[in-house]
Design an enzyme around this catalytic site. Structure first.
Site, PDB file in Angstrom:
ATOM      1  N   ASN A 159       0.794  -1.233   0.000  1.00  0.00           N
ATOM      2  CA  ASN A 159       0.000   0.000   0.000  1.00  0.00           C
ATOM      3  C   ASN A 159       0.827   1.284   0.000  1.00  0.00           C
ATOM      4  O   ASN A 159       0.399   2.299  -0.526  1.00  0.00           O
ATOM      5  CB  ASN A 159      -1.042  -0.014   1.123  1.00  0.00           C
ATOM      6  CG  ASN A 159      -0.455  -0.128   2.493  1.00  0.00           C
ATOM      7  OD1 ASN A 159       0.722  -0.481   2.650  1.00  0.00           O
ATOM      8  ND2 ASN A 159      -1.245   0.159   3.510  1.00  0.00           N
ATOM      9  N   LYS A 182      12.262  -7.781   1.347  1.00  0.00           N
ATOM     10  CA  LYS A 182      11.300  -8.537   0.534  1.00  0.00           C
ATOM     11  C   LYS A 182      10.102  -7.620   0.306  1.00  0.00           C
ATOM     12  O   LYS A 182       9.263  -7.466   1.176  1.00  0.00           O
ATOM     13  CB  LYS A 182      10.879  -9.794   1.298  1.00  0.00           C
ATOM     14  CG  LYS A 182      10.505 -10.989   0.449  1.00  0.00           C
ATOM     15  CD  LYS A 182       9.369 -10.769  -0.524  1.00  0.00           C
ATOM     16  CE  LYS A 182       8.011 -10.751   0.140  1.00  0.00           C
ATOM     17  NZ  LYS A 182       6.933 -10.326  -0.768  1.00  0.00           N
ATOM     18  N   ALA A 184       6.522  -6.249  -1.520  1.00  0.00           N
ATOM     19  CA  ALA A 184       5.280  -6.944  -1.854  1.00  0.00           C
ATOM     20  C   ALA A 184       5.303  -7.369  -3.319  1.00  0.00           C
ATOM     21  O   ALA A 184       5.799  -6.640  -4.186  1.00  0.00           O
ATOM     22  CB  ALA A 184       4.093  -6.025  -1.601  1.00  0.00           C
ATOM     23  N   SER A 237      -0.305  -7.630   7.205  1.00  0.00           N
ATOM     24  CA  SER A 237      -1.536  -8.044   7.875  1.00  0.00           C
ATOM     25  C   SER A 237      -1.244  -8.783   9.182  1.00  0.00           C
ATOM     26  O   SER A 237      -0.170  -9.383   9.353  1.00  0.00           O
ATOM     27  CB  SER A 237      -2.330  -8.952   6.941  1.00  0.00           C
ATOM     28  OG  SER A 237      -1.560 -10.099   6.658  1.00  0.00           O
ATOM     29  N   GLU A 258       4.383  -4.085  12.436  1.00  0.00           N
ATOM     30  CA  GLU A 258       3.442  -2.993  12.117  1.00  0.00           C
ATOM     31  C   GLU A 258       2.281  -3.647  11.388  1.00  0.00           C
ATOM     32  O   GLU A 258       2.381  -3.955  10.202  1.00  0.00           O
ATOM     33  CB  GLU A 258       4.124  -1.960  11.221  1.00  0.00           C
ATOM     34  CG  GLU A 258       5.311  -1.255  11.843  1.00  0.00           C
ATOM     35  CD  GLU A 258       4.914  -0.212  12.858  1.00  0.00           C
ATOM     36  OE1 GLU A 258       3.711   0.103  12.956  1.00  0.00           O
ATOM     37  OE2 GLU A 258       5.796   0.280  13.561  1.00  0.00           O
ATOM     38  N   LEU A 259       1.184  -3.875  12.090  1.00  0.00           N
ATOM     39  CA  LEU A 259       0.127  -4.728  11.541  1.00  0.00           C
ATOM     40  C   LEU A 259      -1.146  -3.944  11.213  1.00  0.00           C
ATOM     41  O   LEU A 259      -1.120  -2.728  11.103  1.00  0.00           O
ATOM     42  CB  LEU A 259      -0.137  -5.876  12.522  1.00  0.00           C
ATOM     43  CG  LEU A 259       1.139  -6.651  12.918  1.00  0.00           C
ATOM     44  CD1 LEU A 259       0.823  -7.730  13.933  1.00  0.00           C
ATOM     45  CD2 LEU A 259       1.833  -7.244  11.706  1.00  0.00           C
ATOM     46  N   ARG A 286      -7.149   9.119   2.085  1.00  0.00           N
ATOM     47  CA  ARG A 286      -5.729   9.047   1.750  1.00  0.00           C
ATOM     48  C   ARG A 286      -5.435   7.630   1.255  1.00  0.00           C
ATOM     49  O   ARG A 286      -5.940   6.656   1.819  1.00  0.00           O
ATOM     50  CB  ARG A 286      -4.927   9.364   3.018  1.00  0.00           C
ATOM     51  CG  ARG A 286      -3.455   9.332   2.832  1.00  0.00           C
ATOM     52  CD  ARG A 286      -2.788   9.863   4.093  1.00  0.00           C
ATOM     53  NE  ARG A 286      -1.377   9.597   4.052  1.00  0.00           N
ATOM     54  CZ  ARG A 286      -0.718   8.937   4.998  1.00  0.00           C
ATOM     55  NH1 ARG A 286      -1.351   8.501   6.079  1.00  0.00           N
ATOM     56  NH2 ARG A 286       0.570   8.729   4.886  1.00  0.00           N
ATOM     57  N   CYS A 292      -3.236   1.521   6.653  1.00  0.00           N
ATOM     58  CA  CYS A 292      -3.455   0.927   7.979  1.00  0.00           C
ATOM     59  C   CYS A 292      -3.995   1.968   8.956  1.00  0.00           C
ATOM     60  O   CYS A 292      -4.637   1.624   9.937  1.00  0.00           O
ATOM     61  CB  CYS A 292      -2.145   0.353   8.500  1.00  0.00           C
ATOM     62  SG  CYS A 292      -0.822   1.552   8.492  1.00  0.00           S
ATOM     63  N   GLU A 389     -11.065  -4.530   8.847  1.00  0.00           N
ATOM     64  CA  GLU A 389     -10.377  -3.463   8.116  1.00  0.00           C
ATOM     65  C   GLU A 389     -10.921  -3.440   6.683  1.00  0.00           C
ATOM     66  O   GLU A 389     -10.794  -4.425   5.957  1.00  0.00           O
ATOM     67  CB  GLU A 389      -8.879  -3.799   8.129  1.00  0.00           C
ATOM     68  CG  GLU A 389      -7.970  -2.662   7.831  1.00  0.00           C
ATOM     69  CD  GLU A 389      -6.497  -3.077   7.921  1.00  0.00           C
ATOM     70  OE1 GLU A 389      -6.201  -4.282   7.822  1.00  0.00           O
ATOM     71  OE2 GLU A 389      -5.664  -2.181   8.091  1.00  0.00           O
TER      72      GLU A 389
HETATM   73  P1  NAP Z   1       0.304  -9.066   3.799  1.00  0.00           P
HETATM   74  O1  NAP Z   1      -0.467  -9.953   2.916  1.00  0.00           O
HETATM   75  O2  NAP Z   1       0.490  -9.454   5.211  1.00  0.00           O
HETATM   76  O3  NAP Z   1       1.712  -8.864   3.087  1.00  0.00           O
HETATM   77  C1  NAP Z   1       2.727  -8.030   3.589  1.00  0.00           C
HETATM   78  C2  NAP Z   1       4.071  -8.549   3.136  1.00  0.00           C
HETATM   79  O4  NAP Z   1       4.298  -9.835   3.715  1.00  0.00           O
HETATM   80  C3  NAP Z   1       4.189  -8.739   1.626  1.00  0.00           C
HETATM   81  O5  NAP Z   1       5.508  -8.471   1.224  1.00  0.00           O
HETATM   82  C4  NAP Z   1       3.874 -10.220   1.474  1.00  0.00           C
HETATM   83  O6  NAP Z   1       4.382 -10.816   0.316  1.00  0.00           O
HETATM   84  C5  NAP Z   1       4.590 -10.780   2.696  1.00  0.00           C
HETATM   85  N1  NAP Z   1       4.118 -12.096   3.097  1.00  0.00           N
HETATM   86  C6  NAP Z   1       2.908 -12.650   2.891  1.00  0.00           C
HETATM   87  N2  NAP Z   1       2.889 -13.900   3.416  1.00  0.00           N
HETATM   88  C7  NAP Z   1       4.116 -14.115   3.949  1.00  0.00           C
HETATM   89  C8  NAP Z   1       4.719 -15.215   4.636  1.00  0.00           C
HETATM   90  N3  NAP Z   1       4.058 -16.327   4.871  1.00  0.00           N
HETATM   91  N4  NAP Z   1       5.994 -15.095   5.057  1.00  0.00           N
HETATM   92  C9  NAP Z   1       6.684 -13.955   4.826  1.00  0.00           C
HETATM   93  N5  NAP Z   1       6.163 -12.890   4.177  1.00  0.00           N
HETATM   94  C10 NAP Z   1       4.900 -12.956   3.758  1.00  0.00           C
HETATM   95  O7  NAP Z   1      -0.301  -7.607   3.853  1.00  0.00           O
HETATM   96  P2  NAP Z   1      -0.718  -6.686   2.641  1.00  0.00           P
HETATM   97  O8  NAP Z   1      -2.032  -7.137   2.144  1.00  0.00           O
HETATM   98  O9  NAP Z   1       0.395  -6.540   1.659  1.00  0.00           O
HETATM   99  O10 NAP Z   1      -0.827  -5.274   3.368  1.00  0.00           O
HETATM  100  C11 NAP Z   1      -1.985  -4.826   3.944  1.00  0.00           C
HETATM  101  C12 NAP Z   1      -1.913  -4.948   5.448  1.00  0.00           C
HETATM  102  O11 NAP Z   1      -0.781  -4.241   5.928  1.00  0.00           O
HETATM  103  C13 NAP Z   1      -3.101  -4.311   6.118  1.00  0.00           C
HETATM  104  O12 NAP Z   1      -3.585  -5.120   7.139  1.00  0.00           O
HETATM  105  C14 NAP Z   1      -2.537  -3.017   6.700  1.00  0.00           C
HETATM  106  O13 NAP Z   1      -3.234  -2.528   7.804  1.00  0.00           O
HETATM  107  C15 NAP Z   1      -1.145  -3.431   7.039  1.00  0.00           C
HETATM  108  N6  NAP Z   1      -0.281  -2.262   7.144  1.00  0.00           N
HETATM  109  C16 NAP Z   1       0.162  -1.900   8.381  1.00  0.00           C
HETATM  110  C17 NAP Z   1       0.960  -0.781   8.528  1.00  0.00           C
HETATM  111  C18 NAP Z   1       1.451  -0.366   9.876  1.00  0.00           C
HETATM  112  O14 NAP Z   1       2.396   0.386   9.933  1.00  0.00           O
HETATM  113  N7  NAP Z   1       0.866  -0.825  10.958  1.00  0.00           N
HETATM  114  C19 NAP Z   1       1.308  -0.030   7.409  1.00  0.00           C
HETATM  115  C20 NAP Z   1       0.833  -0.417   6.162  1.00  0.00           C
HETATM  116  C21 NAP Z   1       0.040  -1.559   6.046  1.00  0.00           C
HETATM  117  P3  NAP Z   1       3.412 -10.965  -0.982  1.00  0.00           P
HETATM  118  O15 NAP Z   1       3.196  -9.607  -1.452  1.00  0.00           O
HETATM  119  O16 NAP Z   1       4.190 -11.788  -1.937  1.00  0.00           O
HETATM  120  O17 NAP Z   1       2.160 -11.626  -0.500  1.00  0.00           O
END
Ligand code: NAP
Length: 486
Positions: A159, A182, A184, A237, A258-259, A286, A292, A389
């Site tokens: 994002n 690594k 996304a 996530s 940071e979830l 935004r 998040c 979310e």
């Molecule tokens: P995600 O599916 O958890 O993916 C995040 C990253 O983790 C990607 O690079 C993804 O790779 C990788 N990943 C997925 N499965 C994995 C595994 N089993 N082992 C290691 N890495 C793995 O999250 P997203 O959909 O990209 O992002 C949205 C989420 O991020 C939302 O919940 C949002 O709230 C959260 N977020 C939090 C913050 C914060 O600061 N708290 C900031 C921004 C976003 P792939 O892309 O290849 O799947």
């Protein structure tokens, strides 16, 4: 060649290891798509476990020398990188818009925000300090020093393709850590471009290694159990964060998480309503709502709720939806079809349970993954959108009677990243800020992000802080030396 094809053409598309661009082992690649057209942009090397292992080898090899590099030198590399990002904001923004979808104006804002982490941590690199104290009983001296944690694994979401990277890379570089990044799968291009830019700024080979991949778990899994890795910092996530925590436990890695979020936006009866609506537009819209810290649910005092919802619907309804690179676009597409389907499902669920659509309410037809900015009123407590979310341009509005009720609604979630509060009563503002179970509070503002502030959550939103003076501490270990004076 137009700007769009030029910026895509110019991105290095390999695996970045030890200062060199390589093909993936096995030679495979994966496609990156433009979510505004649902058409393919280009292919990127598809990193495998072997590539991640080579990247960690390079990070381990570079660690000792990098840790011994003078802090000022590390800081100056970051400062040069900030300058390069600032000089190239237009191209970086176009690249980000093409792979992620947000409007060019938003991408420019993100590039600037992302660069700020490099500037901020260039200034922090030279302020890593220890302590010197006399032991309470006298005699010996207690000395503490801060040292880099060691090789880190940094995993980032789609994002904010640059900012979620620089707020890890900046402090890691400043602290003297080496790293494997690594990015996304959906948005690797901005990170690959950043790796090249950091090399140009003087970052030595091996300090930063980047492994794009279409199979995250398989690729980084083995690294998590490699004893040479010392830390994992993850933004993404909550379910993936939990799984990485379990793996980190086996290797006793330092962890920053940071979830996900589910931010409440509270509007009290004494609030400046127009300011609250303006803040709500920022907090909701935004990044197309894919943030998040996006306001996920609006809890508004009963006596002003109708007026607030009407004004919010008017503003959201007037926003221009379109391809992010088109002139005047305010709301771009969602990241992919799955995300658009999930937003649709949550809106349909709420409407099915009795919510009223004040504006929007459905996906837009045609190419790309567009969803119309939406305001829902009279949203029942049972609607999933209040607890999940939404990650899209949808604002559900509900009402509250008392301050206690507002706080209970705000805190009634497993998440605890940020909350927004609009009130003109100072004592209430502080009472509510103290009572909120979140890592951050926006007080009469819809925007909390700032490189100089500690960003992070509590509860299921994770732990650790990025930015501020706290940010670099995540990448430092404290060593204590007992000094005999006898
Ligand atoms: P995600 O599916 O958890 O993916 C995040 C990253 O983790 C990607 O690079 C993804 O790779 C990788 N990943 C997925 N499965 C994995 C595994 N089993 N082992 C290691 N890495 C793995 O999250 P997203 O959909 O990209 O992002 C949205 C989420 O991020 C939302 O919940 C949002 O709230 C959260 N977020 C939090 C913050 C914060 O600061 N708290 C900031 C921004 C976003 P792939 O892309 O290849 O799947």
């Amino acid at each position: 060649m137009g700007t769009q094809s030029r910026v895509v053409e110019n991105v290095p598309k390999g695996i970045y290891v030890a200062g060199e661009w390589r093909d993936a082992s096995g030679g495979g690649g994966f496609w990156v798509e433009d979510p505004g057209t649902s058409k393919r942009l280009c292919q990127v090397a598809d990193g495998q476990a072997e590539d991640a292992a080579s990247a960690l080898d390079a990070a381990v090899d570079a660690q000792t020398e990098w840790a011994a590099t003078p802090p000022r030198e590390r800081g100056e590399i970051l400062r040069r990188a900030w300058q390069l990002m600032t000089d190239r904001v237009d191209d970086l923004a176009m690249l980000m818009t093409l792979e992620m979808g947000k409007s060019l104006a938003e991408s420019r804002t993100e590039v600037t925000y992302a660069a700020e982490f490099l500037r901020w941590f260039s200034e922090e690199a030279v302020r890593i300090e220890g302590r010197y104290a006399e032991a309470p009983a006298g005699g010996s001296r207690l000395l503490t020093m801060k040292q880099p944690v060691g090789p880190c694994l940094l995993i980032t979401p789609w994002n904010f393709p640059l900012a979620m990277g620089t707020r890890k890379i900046g402090p890691a570089v400043a602290a003297g850590c080496t790293m494997v990044v690594k990015p996304a799968q959906l948005t690797p291009l901005s990170m690959l471009q950043l790796a090249e830019l950091l090399a140009e700024a003087g970052l030595p080979p091996g300090v930063l290694n980047v492994v794009p991949s279409s199979s995250a778990g398989k690729t980084v899994g083995p690294l998590m159990s490699d004893r040479r890795l010392r830390k994992v910092s993850f933004t993404g996530s909550t379910p993936v964060g939990k799984s990485l925590m379990e793996q980190a436990a086996q290797n006793l890695l330092r962890v920053s998480m940071e979830l996900g979020g589910n931010a409440p936006f509270l509007v009290f009866g004494d609030a400046d309503l127009d300011a609250a609506v303006d803040g709500a537009v920022i907090a909701k819209m935004r990044n197309n709502g894919e943030s998040c810290v996006a306001a996920n649910r609006f809890h508004v005092a009963e006596d002003v709720a109708e007026e607030f919802a009407a004004k919010l619907a008017e503003q959201l309804g007037a926003m221009k939806v379109g391809h992010g690179a088109e002139e005047g676009t305010q709301v771009g597409p969602l990241i992919d079809g799955d995300q658009r389907d999930k937003v649709t499902e949550l809106v349909d669920d709420a409407v099915g349970k009795g919510a009223t659509v004040a504006t929007g309410g459905s996906a837009a037809a045609g190419d790309g993954y567009f969803f119309t900015p939406t305001v829902l009123t009279e949203v029942p407590e049972s609607a999933r959108i209040l607890s999940e979310e939404v990650f899209g341009p949808v604002a559900p509005v509900t009402t509250f009677g008392s301050e206690e009720q507002a706080l209970a609604l705000a805190n009634g979630t497993e998440f605890g990243l940020v909350a927004y509060v609009y009130t003109q009563d100072l004592r209430r503002a502080l009472r509510v800020a103290e009572g909120l179970q979140t890592g951050m509070v926006g007080l009469n503002t819809g925007m909390v992000s700032n490189a100089a502030a500690p960003f992070g959550g509590v509860k299921a939103s994770g732990f650790g802080r990025e930015g501020g003076v706290e940010g670099i501490a995540e990448y430092l270990s404290t060593k204590y030396v007992a000094v005999s004076m006898g």
